[in-house]
Design a protein around this motif. Structure first.
Motif, PDB file in Angstrom:
ATOM      1  N   UNK A 104     -11.598   0.357 -10.114  1.00 47.16           N
ATOM      2  CA  UNK A 104     -10.868   1.524  -9.604  1.00 47.16           C
ATOM      3  C   UNK A 104     -10.219   1.206  -8.258  1.00 47.16           C
ATOM      4  N   UNK A 105     -10.985   0.612  -7.360  1.00 49.08           N
ATOM      5  CA  UNK A 105     -10.468   0.309  -6.021  1.00 49.08           C
ATOM      6  C   UNK A 105      -9.385  -0.763  -6.092  1.00 49.08           C
ATOM      7  N   UNK A 106      -9.603  -1.799  -6.895  1.00 49.98           N
ATOM      8  CA  UNK A 106      -8.604  -2.863  -7.007  1.00 49.98           C
ATOM      9  C   UNK A 106      -7.311  -2.344  -7.640  1.00 49.98           C
ATOM     10  N   UNK A 107      -7.446  -1.494  -8.641  1.00 47.83           N
ATOM     11  CA  UNK A 107      -6.272  -0.927  -9.313  1.00 47.83           C
ATOM     12  C   UNK A 107      -5.509   0.002  -8.375  1.00 47.83           C
ATOM     13  N   UNK A 158       0.214  -1.053  -3.289  1.00 50.41           N
ATOM     14  CA  UNK A 158       0.815  -2.130  -2.497  1.00 50.41           C
ATOM     15  C   UNK A 158       1.801  -2.983  -3.285  1.00 50.41           C
ATOM     16  N   UNK A 159       1.546  -3.187  -4.571  1.00 56.71           N
ATOM     17  CA  UNK A 159       2.443  -4.062  -5.340  1.00 56.71           C
ATOM     18  C   UNK A 159       3.387  -3.281  -6.238  1.00 56.71           C
ATOM     19  N   UNK A 160       2.892  -2.225  -6.852  1.00 57.86           N
ATOM     20  CA  UNK A 160       3.711  -1.504  -7.833  1.00 57.86           C
ATOM     21  C   UNK A 160       4.415  -0.310  -7.208  1.00 57.86           C
ATOM     22  N   UNK A 161       4.115  -0.055  -5.925  1.00 62.48           N
ATOM     23  CA  UNK A 161       4.822   0.993  -5.190  1.00 62.48           C
ATOM     24  C   UNK A 161       4.672   2.382  -5.816  1.00 62.48           C
TER      25      UNK A 161
END
Ligand code: ADP
Ligand code: MG
Ligand code: MG
Length: 207
Positions: free
Chosen positions: A134-137, A143-146
């Motif tokens: 959950x935290x990584x997603x 941060x990456x998928x905006x």
């Protein structure tokens, strides 16, 4: 201000949800533990709701700190101190308010504290198995998928759900369930399940 109101609303939703799921969580814990997880988290979040409702004029950080302290003092067993200590530790990340960045930092600090205190890695059949994806997603989605925080939370909930499913076929190596060894296989972890419910209610509050 809007932010403290959102924290109280989230705690209220979590408390209501865990009251509804009390018997289910306790049933999960009766298979691989001591049949108290539903009672524990229900009592803890009920007390946390009372505490935040009594706190006037507090910041988001103070309210989350209060939630953590209440969970630590009201709930014995493994989950109370793990959840409570992590809310206390991570609350500092909200000092500047609730933003996409601060909530990513909050999630990371929360997970870090659970891992430090409990010593469980992914695959030990604990709440870490739901919390970690959950935290990584959430972080990647922001941060990456905006994505917006709300969209990122939805992805995090999906990831936690897969994490809960992952606990079913594996053997517990931490917590009470580890006493059962291979007999813990085939049962869903109660703490991972309550983590999913908490995340679902945070997402629902943000909607
Ligand atoms: P207890 O096991 O002391 O009765 P609870 O039943 O409230 O406490 O909580 C059990 C849950 O706590 C487990 O399902 C698991 O998810 C979580 N848990 C137990 N030990 C650990 C640990 N060392 N690290 C992370 N989570 C843990
Ligand atoms: Mg228990
Ligand atoms: Mg117990």
């Amino acid at each position: 201000a809007r932010e403290p109101g959102a924290i109280v609303a989230a705690v209220e939703r979590i408390a209501d949800r865990l009251a509804e799921e009390r018997e289910y969580l306790t049933e999960l814990d009766s298979a691989i533990g001591d049949a108290d997880h539903g009672t524990n988290v229900n009592r803890g979040f009920r007390a946390a709701l009372e505490a935040v409702e009594e706190t006037d004029d507090a910041s988001a950080q103070d309210l989350v700190q209060t939630v953590g302290m209440t969970l630590v003092s009201e709930v014995g067993g493994a989950a109370g101190p793990l959840y409570g200590g992590s809310f206390m530790h991570a609350s500092g990340e909200l000092a500047e308010g609730i933003t996409a960045e601060s909530t990513v930092a909050f999630g990371e600090a929360f997970l870090e504290k659970v891992r430090d205190r409990g010593g469980a890695e992914v695959g030990a059949k604990t709440m870490v198995d739901a919390l970690t994806p959950a935290v990584h997603t959430y972080k990647k989605s922001i941060e990456q998928d905006d994505l917006t925080p709300l969209a990122a939370l939805a992805k995090a909930v999906d990831a936690a759900e897969r994490g809960v499913d992952f606990t079913l076929p594996i053997r517990a190596t931490k917590g009470r369930a580890s006493y059962l060894g291979w007999r813990s296989v085939g049962h869903q972890d109660p703490g991972a399940t309550s983590t999913l419910f908490i995340l679902e209610e945070i997402h629902a509050t943000a909607e």
